[in-house]
Design a protein around this motif. Structure first.
Motif, short mmCIF file in Angstrom:
data_model
loop_
_atom_site.label_atom_id
_atom_site.label_comp_id
_atom_site.label_asym_id
_atom_site.label_seq_id
_atom_site.Cartn_x
_atom_site.Cartn_y
_atom_site.Cartn_z
N ALA A 193 0.66 -1.19 -0.01
CA ALA A 193 0.02 -0.10 -0.16
C ALA A 193 0.83 1.29 -0.01
CB ALA A 193 -0.99 -0.04 1.25
N TYR A 236 0.53 5.69 -0.06
CA TYR A 236 -0.36 7.04 0.19
C TYR A 236 0.40 8.24 -0.22
CZ TYR A 236 -2.16 3.17 3.30
OH TYR A 236 -2.74 2.09 3.80
N TYR A 294 -4.90 6.98 -2.60
CA TYR A 294 -4.13 5.78 -1.92
C TYR A 294 -4.23 4.70 -2.79
CZ TYR A 294 -8.60 4.13 0.12
OH TYR A 294 -9.87 3.78 0.29
N SER A 295 -3.22 3.45 -2.71
CA SER A 295 -3.39 2.53 -3.37
C SER A 295 -2.91 1.41 -2.50
CB SER A 295 -2.15 2.55 -4.62
OG SER A 295 -2.17 1.21 -5.37
N GLN A 296 -3.78 0.14 -2.76
CA GLN A 296 -3.75 -0.79 -1.99
C GLN A 296 -2.67 -1.95 -2.54
OE1 GLN A 296 -4.19 -0.43 0.99
NE2 GLN A 296 -6.59 -0.19 1.38
N SER A 341 3.87 4.32 2.90
CA SER A 341 3.59 3.20 2.43
C SER A 341 3.50 2.27 3.70
CB SER A 341 4.92 2.63 1.61
OG SER A 341 6.08 2.38 2.49
N GLY A 384 1.61 -4.96 3.22
CA GLY A 384 0.37 -5.46 2.89
C GLY A 384 0.20 -6.73 4.08
N GLY A 406 -5.85 -1.24 6.75
CA GLY A 406 -6.04 -0.77 5.18
C GLY A 406 -6.41 0.55 4.89
#
Lengths: 114, 109
Positions: free
Chosen positions: A31, A33, A48-50, A93, A96, B94
């Motif tokens: 992840a 951000y 953001y990106s997971q 970051s 995960g 998350g």
């Protein structure tokens, strides 16, 4: 050394110009951000990106765009539609599957308008 | 959404003094982090502390999750402790951090 690298440290944007801020991490984190910080304020989430090839808008996404083509990289483009881009931009970051949700930050990019 | 409030907004100390910074949050959290932002803007992780107490040298932190607050203690402050201290939380794994506005600490010799 493992970490998050942001470049450049300082960036100047002319009127009507798009500029791209770089964020690279070698932590193997899933992840990533982007946050914006204005003077005297806390950080606010832009995007953001997971996972790779997926990203979501944050609270202040208007005038910004991102891509996530590689796990290590999450560049942020400040478009001409962003009327007040002068700010400090921070990339973060997170590993995960980390249920503790701990985020680590780069050193930031200061963007100013000429 | 969840609200994060920090107090005091500004704190001025003489070297050697102790201080307590407070963070109140409006809902249950799964993550609470304390950061120190140095004069160059770098955010440094101090503590991950959604509950309980931790200590690291002259710094310690306590979070009382049931009462929705966290405290950061700085003992025997030094000029290098100057900067902005942020509290940030997430409600679930998350999600992105939600930051307070910070406490600006100035330590003079």
């Amino acid at each position: 050394d493992g970490g998050i690298t942001q470049s450049p440290k300082y960036l100047f944007r002319k009127e009507g110009q798009n500029v791209t801020l770089s964020c690279e991490q070698n932590l193997n984190h899933d992840a990533m951000y982007w946050y914006r910080q204005d003077p005297g304020q806390g950080l606010r989430l832009i995007y953001y990106s997971q996972i790779v090839n997926d990203f979501q808008k944050g609270d202040i996404a208007e005038g910004y765009s991102v891509s996530r083509e590689k796990k290590e990289s999450f560049p942020l483009t400040v478009t001409s539609a962003q009327k007040n881009p002068t700010a400090f931009y921070l990339c973060a970051s997170r590993r995960g599957g980390d249920q503790r949700n701990i985020q680590y930050f780069g050193a930031g990019t200061r963007l100013s308008v000429l | 959404g969840i609200q994060v409030e920090q107090s005091p907004p500004d704190l001025i100390l003489q070297e050697g003094a102790n201080s307590t910074l407070r963070c109140n949050f409006s809902d249950s959290v799964n993550n609470l982090q304390w950061f120190h932002q140095n004069p160059w803007g770098q955010l440094i992780n101090l503590f991950y502390i959604p509950s309980g107490t931790k200590q690291n040298g002259r710094l310690s932190a306590t979070t009382v999750a049931t009462e929705r607050y966290s405290l950061l203690y700085i003992s025997s402050s030094q000029t290098t402790d100057s900067g902005v201290y942020f509290c940030a939380v997430t409600r679930q794994a998350g999600t992105a951090l939600i930051f307070g506005k910070g406490t600006t600490l100035s330590v003079s010799s």
